[in-house]
Design an enzyme around this catalytic site. Structure first.
Site, PDB file in Angstrom:
ATOM      1  N   ARG A  73       0.862  -1.180   0.000  1.00  0.00           N
ATOM      2  CA  ARG A  73       0.000   0.000   0.000  1.00  0.00           C
ATOM      3  C   ARG A  73       0.902   1.233   0.000  1.00  0.00           C
ATOM      4  NH1 ARG A  73      -5.314  -1.783   1.937  1.00  0.00           N
ATOM      5  NH2 ARG A  73      -5.855   0.385   2.344  1.00  0.00           N
ATOM      6  N   CYS A  84     -12.711  15.536   7.902  1.00  0.00           N
ATOM      7  CA  CYS A  84     -13.483  14.659   8.784  1.00  0.00           C
ATOM      8  C   CYS A  84     -13.104  14.868  10.248  1.00  0.00           C
ATOM      9  CB  CYS A  84     -13.271  13.205   8.392  1.00  0.00           C
ATOM     10  SG  CYS A  84     -13.763  12.863   6.695  1.00  0.00           S
ATOM     11  N   TYR A  86     -13.319  12.850  12.552  1.00  0.00           N
ATOM     12  CA  TYR A  86     -12.871  11.627  13.206  1.00  0.00           C
ATOM     13  C   TYR A  86     -11.592  11.075  12.599  1.00  0.00           C
ATOM     14  CZ  TYR A  86     -15.844  10.627   9.275  1.00  0.00           C
ATOM     15  OH  TYR A  86     -16.454  10.658   8.044  1.00  0.00           O
ATOM     16  N   GLY A 127      -4.002  10.201   3.069  1.00  0.00           N
ATOM     17  CA  GLY A 127      -4.779  11.276   2.480  1.00  0.00           C
ATOM     18  C   GLY A 127      -5.822  10.818   1.462  1.00  0.00           C
ATOM     19  N   LYS A 215     -16.083  -2.005  -3.734  1.00  0.00           N
ATOM     20  CA  LYS A 215     -16.004  -2.141  -2.279  1.00  0.00           C
ATOM     21  C   LYS A 215     -16.311  -0.803  -1.604  1.00  0.00           C
ATOM     22  CE  LYS A 215     -12.762  -6.011  -2.344  1.00  0.00           C
ATOM     23  NZ  LYS A 215     -11.444  -6.532  -1.907  1.00  0.00           N
ATOM     24  N   CYS A 329       3.650  -2.987   9.942  1.00  0.00           N
ATOM     25  CA  CYS A 329       2.382  -3.256  10.629  1.00  0.00           C
ATOM     26  C   CYS A 329       1.634  -1.949  10.782  1.00  0.00           C
ATOM     27  CB  CYS A 329       2.628  -3.888  12.002  1.00  0.00           C
ATOM     28  SG  CYS A 329       1.105  -4.159  12.959  1.00  0.00           S
ATOM     29  N   ASP A 604     -39.419  29.980  14.535  1.00  0.00           N
ATOM     30  CA  ASP A 604     -38.860  31.052  13.713  1.00  0.00           C
ATOM     31  C   ASP A 604     -38.528  30.566  12.306  1.00  0.00           C
ATOM     32  OD1 ASP A 604     -37.584  33.754  13.389  1.00  0.00           O
ATOM     33  OD2 ASP A 604     -35.814  32.491  13.094  1.00  0.00           O
TER      34      ASP A 604
END
Length: 634
Positions: A73, A84, A86, A127, A215, A329, A604
């Site tokens: 990756r 975001c 979170y 990112g 996915k 990891c 209102d």
């Protein structure tokens, strides 16, 4: 000893009937008059040859437990076009200077090295990888690497529809799209940007272009989106999606809390209650997902069980961060800079020794969820994109609307199961009534908002519409406490009272009438989203109560939540406000003020449509922590 690269070994076994190319795969000499193959056909044939003539896997990418790391990756950027709440720590993320990030050529150099040693799958992350200007060119360059079978990308989907045709032509073969809610208003609040419909467009574009499955990654967190599990699964009935529910994981700055994690077993139980026929699919080698399918549905659902049932034993993944560090990891804090060695002029052999040493130090498994939460690690945004949620989500409008995919058969659910569901950080527990009883036949919208500094260990029963009864002896004063002996207004002296935890819940109802109700329900008011505005007004009012009510003490609130729910049967909006503080005086006035001001704000927002709006039923539902005992309206 490391296995020699594929190209070197195959070149030795090829003979005179063919000539060799850089891969070692045979390239037949064309006879005169014979139609020459296109470049794509030739590349496809050479890859087929490589698949059929596998060689021993590289020792440099094999760890001490025999795990072969064939999946890489690569983070293309630390930047993202969403904000975001979170994914990044509250204080933000210091970005790496551009000069310290990997260049395109460095990315491709490292990719070529890993592929030569046996990596056959590369996924581009961030990112947000699709904001990198040369992402299409990077995919095209990777596609030329012999031996690379899969090029995937993980994206938030904002730019996907626009770029996907080019990416597919360049060679992109797999797509993961991060999406944590199917509710547009909730999406916008979570990411602090608009864009929900762009993500939906991206998903549809991927399906249109033939990606199967597409996915969809959904991080599930209690109190945020576990009530949408069934709606996500219902998407797979008519669409070729693999909806992947991911257990909430701890990273730097996301304030991980075990109580917020919804485990795989709990999610599976929720699904099986709705679809008992749910069947497990065979697990692929080195897969992180436990896959299931509902008979007759086009797509499937999966669970990424990183926390409750780790898959470290079959892990085949390595990661390169945007600044060029190798992580063996995801949950480990140790990293080695390939960028620095590359820029120092390290040879291919030296880089391989560095990579091999890092892989060789990889542990058998990660430290476990509770230990990981205490470890120092990068924020997730600096590793890659998946949406990792924080402990106490700030004001989150939980608003269910018509389904964005218009898939038939979706059941709008309020809670994540038919069992007891916990609302408001565990403050009160409520059994969800039948859907028809609660929401009539209309689509549901409801808003909830809270500001919270700590979890509340107490539980409150809060059900409106019944007479008030104390939960125990409730001695009351026979005199007004806010007047002196001469009848003049006076503030109560609370200096001698002990500090205790004070909690109060209040409610109100706004009867809108059918016209205004429909506009609020469909979020079509010209002034904007009435529910969200009223929710924020209620929170603000709670914090300003002492400035509005003259004899109220100023209270430092640790928690405020305002929740608004539509009642289709009455064409009304129900409001609940909850406040909590630690101090010598109660917070019932803060809760009542929040409910009342939220109701006034709704009036209102809607008064231009109808003046026949009734505000009522403003009342205290519960109060705990005072010297005179607790009160609950039961």
């Amino acid at each position: 000893m490391a296995a020699r690269p594929v190209s070197r070994m195959l070149q030795r076994v090829l003979r005179s009937s063919v000539r060799s190319c850089s891969s070692g795969a045979p390239v037949t000499q064309h006879r005169p008059g014979e139609r020459s193959r296109t470049a794509a056909e030739e590349l496809s044939r050479r890859r087929q040859f490589l698949r059929e003539h596998a060689v021993p896997f590289s020792a440099f990418l094999t760890d001490s437990f025999g795990r072969q790391h064939s999946y890489l990756r690569i983070s293309l950027t630390e930047k993202c076009n969403l904000r975001c709440q979170y994914c990044m720590p509250e204080e933000g993320v210091p970005l790496t200077p551009k000069a310290d990030l990997l260049t395109t050529e460095e990315i491709l150099t490292l990719a070529r090295l890993f592929v030569k040693e046996g990596v056959d799958k590369i996924r581009l992350t961030g990112g947000e990888p699709l904001i990198r200007p040369d992402v299409v060119d990077i995919v095209a360059q990777l596609h030329r690497l012999e031996g690379l079978r899969t090029i995937g990308i993980t994206t938030n989907g904002i730019n996907l529809a626009r770029l996907l045709p080019q990416l597919q032509k360049a060679g992109l073969s797999a797509i993961n799209i991060s999406l944590d809610t199917l509710v547009p208003a909730k999406f916008e609040f979570i990411v602090r940007r608009k864009g929900f419909h762009k993500v939906m467009e991206g998903i549809h574009k991927a399906i249109e272009l033939g990606y199967s499955p597409v996915k969809v990654n959904c991080v599930v967190m209690r109190g945020l989106n576990e009530d949408e599990l069934l709606n996500f699964v219902a998407l797979t009935k008519g669409l070729p999606l693999d909806v992947r529910f991911i257990e909430y994981m701890p990273f730097d700055g996301n304030k991980w809390n075990f109580k917020k994690m919804v485990s795989y077993k709990e999610m599976l139980d929720t699904l099986q209650q709705q679809w008992p026929e749910l069947e497990k699919l065979p697990e692929e080698e080195s897969s992180t997902a436990k896959a299931f399918k509902i008979p007759g549905f086009r797509g499937q659902v999966s669970f990424i069980t990183s926390m409750s049932e780790h898959f470290c034993g079959t892990c085949n993944r390595l990661r390169i961060t945007a600044d060029g560090n190798l992580k063996v990891c995801l949950f480990g804090s140790s990293e080695v800079s390939l960028r620095d060695h590359l820029r120092a002029g390290a040879s291919e052999e030296e880089l391989l020794r560095i990579i091999g040493a890092a892989v060789g130090r990889k542990k058998r498994q990660h430290a476990g969820m509770f230990s990981i939460a205490q470890m120092k690690n990068r924020p997730m945004i600096l590793i890659e994109l998946p949406l990792m949620l924080q402990d106490s989500p700030p004001a989150i409008p939980s608003i269910s609307s018509q389904h964005p995919f218009h898939v038939q058969g979706i059941r709008h659910r309020v809670s994540f199961s038919n069992r007891m569901s916990t609302w408001w950080k565990g403050c009160w527990v409520s059994r969800t009534p039948p859907l028809g009883q609660r929401w009539s036949n209309s689509p549901q919208r409801h808003c909830s908002s809270h500001l919270d500094s700590d979890a509340n260990p107490k539980c409150l029963s809060a059900v409106s519409g019944a007479p008030a009864t104390p939960s125990g002896p409730l001695p009351t004063s026979d005199q007004l406490t806010h007047v002196d002996t001469e009848g003049r207004a006076a503030m109560v002296d609370v200096g001698g009272k002990p500090d205790t935890e004070r909690v109060a819940v209040a409610s109100a109802v706004v009867l809108l009438g059918p016209v205004a109700f429909k506009l609020v329900q469909e979020n079509q008011l010209k002034k904007g989203d009435a529910l969200v505005v009223a929710q924020l007004a209620g929170v603000q009012a709670a914090k300003l109560t002492s400035q509005l009510i003259p004899l109220c003490h100023h209270v430092a609130l640790s928690h405020v939540q305002v929740r608004l729910e539509l009642d289709g049967a009455r064409h009304a909006v129900g409001i609940r406000a909850s406040c909590r503080a630690w101090g010598p005086t109660g917070v019932e006035m803060e809760a009542l003020t929040a409910a009342a001001v939220a109701a006034l704000t709704l009036y209102d927002m809607c008064k231009a449509v109808s003046r026949d709006i009734v505000l009522g039923e403003i009342k205290l539902l519960s109060k705990t922590g005072g010297q005179r005992g607790d009160f609950h309206r039961t």
